[in-house]
Design an enzyme around this catalytic site. Structure first.
Site, short mmCIF file in Angstrom:
data_model
loop_
_atom_site.label_atom_id
_atom_site.label_comp_id
_atom_site.label_asym_id
_atom_site.label_seq_id
_atom_site.Cartn_x
_atom_site.Cartn_y
_atom_site.Cartn_z
N CYS A 43 0.85 -1.19 0.00
CA CYS A 43 0.00 0.00 0.00
C CYS A 43 0.89 1.25 0.00
CB CYS A 43 -0.92 0.01 1.22
SG CYS A 43 -2.09 1.41 1.21
N ASP A 45 0.40 3.76 1.67
CA ASP A 45 0.33 4.35 3.02
C ASP A 45 1.74 4.65 3.58
OD1 ASP A 45 0.08 4.52 5.99
OD2 ASP A 45 -2.02 4.01 5.58
N ARG A 47 2.84 4.82 6.40
CA ARG A 47 3.23 4.10 7.62
C ARG A 47 3.72 2.69 7.34
NH1 ARG A 47 -2.52 5.09 10.22
NH2 ARG A 47 -2.97 4.51 8.06
N HIS A 99 -2.27 -3.95 4.89
CA HIS A 99 -2.11 -3.58 6.30
C HIS A 99 -3.47 -3.31 6.93
CE1 HIS A 99 -2.79 0.87 5.81
NE2 HIS A 99 -2.51 0.55 4.56
N CYS A 102 -6.23 -0.08 6.72
CA CYS A 102 -6.01 0.51 5.40
C CYS A 102 -7.19 1.42 5.01
CB CYS A 102 -5.84 -0.59 4.36
SG CYS A 102 -5.46 0.04 2.71
CO CO Z 1 -3.50 1.19 2.93
#
Ligand code: CO
Length: 214
Positions: A43, A45, A47, A99, A102
């Site tokens: 992803c 993302d 993090r 994750h 998400c």
């Molecule tokens: Co995500």
């Protein structure tokens, strides 16, 4: 006080110096070429930084990231990365890592329009449709969300194996494993979904491609 942005180039210089202090040949060695054993599809993302969470060094992981770690069969970006990783770099493993928590998967569970990304997230709604019975039997909303994240990864693992790229590699006897993982934002732990695929026989009949090998 300096902004986050204005520190970035200074951080880079410090990082370069640290690498050189540990190994004076570090950059020279890397500049010769790459031979990563793993392709990571994760992803976007912020993090979930691929290399960092698995302790991998530069040169060890070929990375593709998009919102909600999707494998969309018409995505030229993903297909190009996959083709290069499998056929040129000859990676041994492809890991789809989703994750928990998400935002893309969460949005796909709901009905609120979030703009052009609705059309990207719609692929995840197909995952929901395929598994609606299981998901709707989970009363606790956060448990349902967690399970939806896992199912999304499992579907992307299947989608990867169904590509002509992966199937051709298997038909040629190339050693290639496709794996599904989910990273926990709260504890940093990765859960292996154990959805490992290693050959065409792991796929449902309708998806198995036959190649003219003459
Ligand atoms: Co995500």
């Amino acid at each position: 006080m300096k902004s986050f942005y204005s520190n970035l180039l200074d951080n880079n210089k410090r990082w370069v110096q640290e690498r050189i202090d540990l190994n004076p040949e570090f950059f020279e060695e890397l500049s010769k070429g790459q031979k990563p054993p793993v392709l990571w599809i994760g992803c976007a993302d912020s993090r979930v930084p691929a290399n960092e969470i698995i302790g991998a060094k530069p040169g060890e992981v070929f990375v593709h990231r998009n919102i909600a770690n999707l494998v969309v069969h018409t995505d030229m970006n993903m297909l190009s990365v996959l083709d290069y990783a499998v056929n040129v770099l000859k990676v041994r493993h492809v890991i789809v890592c989703g994750h928990y928590g998400c935002g893309g998967v969460f949005a796909a569970m709901g009905n609120t329009s979030v703009g052009i990304i609705d059309n990207w997230l719609r692929h995840i709604k197909d995952v929901y449709r395929h598994h609606a019975k299981e998901l709707e039997n989970i009363a606790d909303k956060s448990a349902r969300f967690d399970r939806f994240v896992e199912l999304n990864v499992e579907e992307q693992v299947q989608d990867l194996a169904q590509t002509s790229i992966v199937q051709a590699a298997w038909a040629n006897g190339q050693e290639l494993g496709i794996h599904g993982w989910v990273y926990g934002l709260r504890d940093g732990i990765i859960k292996d979904l154990e959805t490992n695929l290693y050959n065409n026989e792991d796929l449902e009949q309708v998806f198995r491609l036959k190649f003219d090998t003459e």
